[in-house]
Every structure is written in C-alpha cells, then in structure tokens.
Design an enzyme around this catalytic site. Structure first.
Site, PDB file in Angstrom:
ATOM      1  N   GLY A 112       0.799  -1.225   0.000  1.00  0.00           N
ATOM      2  CA  GLY A 112       0.000   0.000   0.000  1.00  0.00           C
ATOM      3  C   GLY A 112       0.834   1.279   0.000  1.00  0.00           C
ATOM      4  N   GLU A 113       2.148   1.148   0.233  1.00  0.00           N
ATOM      5  CA  GLU A 113       2.985   2.355   0.213  1.00  0.00           C
ATOM      6  C   GLU A 113       3.039   2.920  -1.207  1.00  0.00           C
ATOM      7  OE1 GLU A 113       6.752   1.319   1.946  1.00  0.00           O
ATOM      8  OE2 GLU A 113       5.941   1.403   3.983  1.00  0.00           O
ATOM      9  N   ARG A 151      -7.115  25.098   6.960  1.00  0.00           N
ATOM     10  CA  ARG A 151      -8.075  25.662   7.922  1.00  0.00           C
ATOM     11  C   ARG A 151      -7.659  25.384   9.361  1.00  0.00           C
ATOM     12  NH1 ARG A 151     -13.621  23.467   5.536  1.00  0.00           N
ATOM     13  NH2 ARG A 151     -12.196  21.819   4.911  1.00  0.00           N
ATOM     14  N   GLN A 152      -6.704  24.455   9.533  1.00  0.00           N
ATOM     15  CA  GLN A 152      -6.173  24.213  10.890  1.00  0.00           C
ATOM     16  C   GLN A 152      -4.904  25.030  11.038  1.00  0.00           C
ATOM     17  OE1 GLN A 152      -5.899  20.153  12.219  1.00  0.00           O
ATOM     18  NE2 GLN A 152      -7.757  19.607  11.141  1.00  0.00           N
ATOM     19  N   HIS A 174      -6.262  29.723   2.605  1.00  0.00           N
ATOM     20  CA  HIS A 174      -7.307  30.095   3.559  1.00  0.00           C
ATOM     21  C   HIS A 174      -6.847  31.185   4.523  1.00  0.00           C
ATOM     22  CE1 HIS A 174     -10.994  29.663   5.716  1.00  0.00           C
ATOM     23  NE2 HIS A 174     -10.325  29.523   6.838  1.00  0.00           N
ATOM     24  N   ASP A 186     -20.372  34.434   4.438  1.00  0.00           N
ATOM     25  CA  ASP A 186     -19.971  34.827   5.793  1.00  0.00           C
ATOM     26  C   ASP A 186     -18.900  35.914   5.698  1.00  0.00           C
ATOM     27  OD1 ASP A 186     -17.571  33.567   5.155  1.00  0.00           O
ATOM     28  OD2 ASP A 186     -18.115  31.712   6.168  1.00  0.00           O
ATOM     29  N   LYS A 239     -22.944  34.031   9.327  1.00  0.00           N
ATOM     30  CA  LYS A 239     -23.020  32.582   9.583  1.00  0.00           C
ATOM     31  C   LYS A 239     -22.552  32.233  10.995  1.00  0.00           C
ATOM     32  CE  LYS A 239     -19.605  29.884   7.958  1.00  0.00           C
ATOM     33  NZ  LYS A 239     -18.780  29.103   7.015  1.00  0.00           N
ATOM     34  N   ASP A 280     -17.047  31.932  -2.209  1.00  0.00           N
ATOM     35  CA  ASP A 280     -16.251  31.596  -1.011  1.00  0.00           C
ATOM     36  C   ASP A 280     -14.915  31.029  -1.480  1.00  0.00           C
ATOM     37  OD1 ASP A 280     -15.594  31.246   1.630  1.00  0.00           O
ATOM     38  OD2 ASP A 280     -17.333  30.018   2.129  1.00  0.00           O
TER      39      ASP A 280
END
Ligand code: R5P
Length: 280
Positions: free
Chosen positions: A35-36, A88-89, A119, A158, A181, A207
């Site tokens: 799977g690598e 987004r983090q 973002h 938003d 929002k 957006d």
C-alpha cells in the site's frame, strides 16, 4: 524549466505546460503491494523544476514529498500547491491540537512555494523558503461576466469570504454583500439574513472553498426564501466533500463553478493563465 505534475494536479500541470510551451514530465504513480506509494519521474530531471501538486488527500502530500526528493539534483525547485489541505487548521483551537498547516509547511523542502488563495495568509510564514500566495479572484470575475446574468449580486456567505467577494466585485464592478453565519457543528450552520434586497436578482455566492456544502446550501435556502432569481456558486477550491454536490443541487443551485486547484467536474475555471505567469 521542467513542469512536473503530481497525481492531484495532472490536468492543471498539463495546461500550464501548454501555456508555457514546454512538455509536462512523464511520471509513474503506483503502489507497492503493502500500500505504500511508489513515485518516479521517468524523464530526465532538469536543473530548474516546478512541481505542481495540490494536497487534497493525505497521500497527495507523500507524493509531493517524493517528487521533491526525486529532484535532489536540481539547482532550483519551485513547488506549486494550488490547494493546500489542512490550511483551515492554522491555529490551535483546543489544547493538545497541532497547527496542521505548519506541520505540513515544515515538510516542504523547496526554493519557492506558490499557493492559491490560501485560507489564511499567515500560513505562508510557516514555510522555510519564500512562499507566495497567488490571487485567482480575477478568473472568478471573468467567469461571472461570461454568464451574462440578470442584475447580478455577489454575496459572501460569511464575513470570512467578504474579502474575496469585495475583490471580485471591484474587478467586475458588481455590487456585493454578505450573510452572517454561525457554525453549530462540523456540517451544520445557521445563517442570519442580512437586509439585502435580492428579489428578482441573479445571485453569485462566493467563497474560497466549498467543503461539505453546508454553508452554501443554507445560504441558497435563505436567498430563495427572499425570492432571489437564479443562485450560482463560485469558489476557488471545490473540496466538495461527501455528497456536497447533491446537497447543493437539492438546495436549488443553478450551477457551480470552481477552479482546477482541485480537479473535479465543477473545475471549469483553469488557474493555468495566472500560474504560468508566476512560474515563467
Ligand atoms: C471556512 O472557513 C471556509 O471559508 C468555508 O466557508 C468553509 O470551509 C465551507 O465549509 P462547508 O462547505 O463545509 O460549509
């Protein structure tokens, strides 16, 4: 200049190569039996390379790191990450969480990185090399103009999307406004109606990204209640997770337009004219 397209950005890399009148390098992307991921640049590797690879899935990051490592003999490596997942983090929301965008940026060993409407701009500071965010709002503007809409009104769902809506509005000289929002959970939002007269107007909701479609579906519902005419969606990054497309069409959207930062059926706006200017 050699253009190398990762598996997440094959179409975009080919379009950029065509704009620049160069070939896009042939690569192999397969898997080992366990799977690598197996990655190989089949063509000769030039002294100056530009690798184009969005990070949509986790495996896209591994492919990108493998491509960068394969180019170790190059004198200059540019990396274009049209969509950078995890952006987004960009901060620690709760104790014990990582700043995921920083964790990813730290792994990129290149001479220059380009992102597109990232973002949060401060993420660029996490790269150890020069990092430039490219604004694709004019491409969105050109698309809107080509639709020849009835009394168009641009709406940001938003406040976070306001800057993008404002930029597009200035570029094409179309009015804009926004909705307010509140996020209740991962895929649920409520939106307070603003005093916008949308009656009989074609609306373009805009957006930076559409993820689950929750924000846009709720916005479409509210605008329809206010007797808007057709509602179109425009975004830079069509994440369109799970059943987002279905959800949006069920909500009554007329059409969805997005760039090929993420390659999907909705990616009818190519970033290639803008990106090729920077790469050259
Ligand atoms: C939020 O910070 C982004 O700009 C988008 O508004 C958000 O990612 C959209 O998420 P969803 O489509 O899941 O409502």
């Amino acid at each position: 200049m050699q253009i190398i397209g990762g598996p997440a950005s094959q179409m975009l890399a080919s379009r950029i190569a065509r704009e620049l009148n160069v070939n896009v390098s042939l690569c192999e992307f397969t898997k080992f039996p366990d799977g690598e991921l197996y990655t190989r640049i089949v063509d000769d590797i030039a002294e100056e390379v530009t690798i184009i690879q969005s990070i949509v899935k986790d495996s896209d990051l591994i492919n990108l790191l493998q491509l960068i490592d394969s180019c170790e003999s190059s004198k200059r490596i540019n990396v274009v990450i049209p969509y950078m997942g995890y952006s987004r983090q960009d901060k620690r929301f709760k104790h014990g969480e990582p700043i995921s965008s920083r964790a990813i940026a730290n792994t990129i060993n290149a001479d220059c990185v380009f992102t597109v409407n990232i973002h949060e701009k401060s993420t660029l500071d996490y790269f150890s090399c020069k990092a430039i965010d490219i604004d694709a709002s004019s491409l969105i503007g050109d698309k809107i103009v080509s639709l020849d809409l009835e009394k168009p009104l641009l709406i940001a769902p938003d406040e976070g999307a306001l800057e993008l809506a404002k930029k597009v509005s200035e570029y094409i000289d179309v009015e804009f406004d926004y909705l307010e929002k509140t996020r209740i959970s991962g895929d649920k939002v409520t939106i307070k109606t603003k005093k916008i007269d949308v009656t009989g107007r074609d609306i373009i909701l805009i957006d930076d990204m559409i993820s689950t479609g929750g924000t846009m579906a709720e916005s479409i519902r509210i605008l329809s209640e206010q007797r808007a005419n057709d509602v179109y969606l425009m975004c830079i990054h069509p994440v369109l997770a799970k059943n987002a497309v279905l959800r949006l069409f069920n909500a009554g959207v007329k059409d969805i337009f997005a760039t090929d930062s993420i390659e999907s059926a909705q990616s009818s706006i190519s970033l290639s004219p803008i990106l090729s200017n920077y790469i050259l």
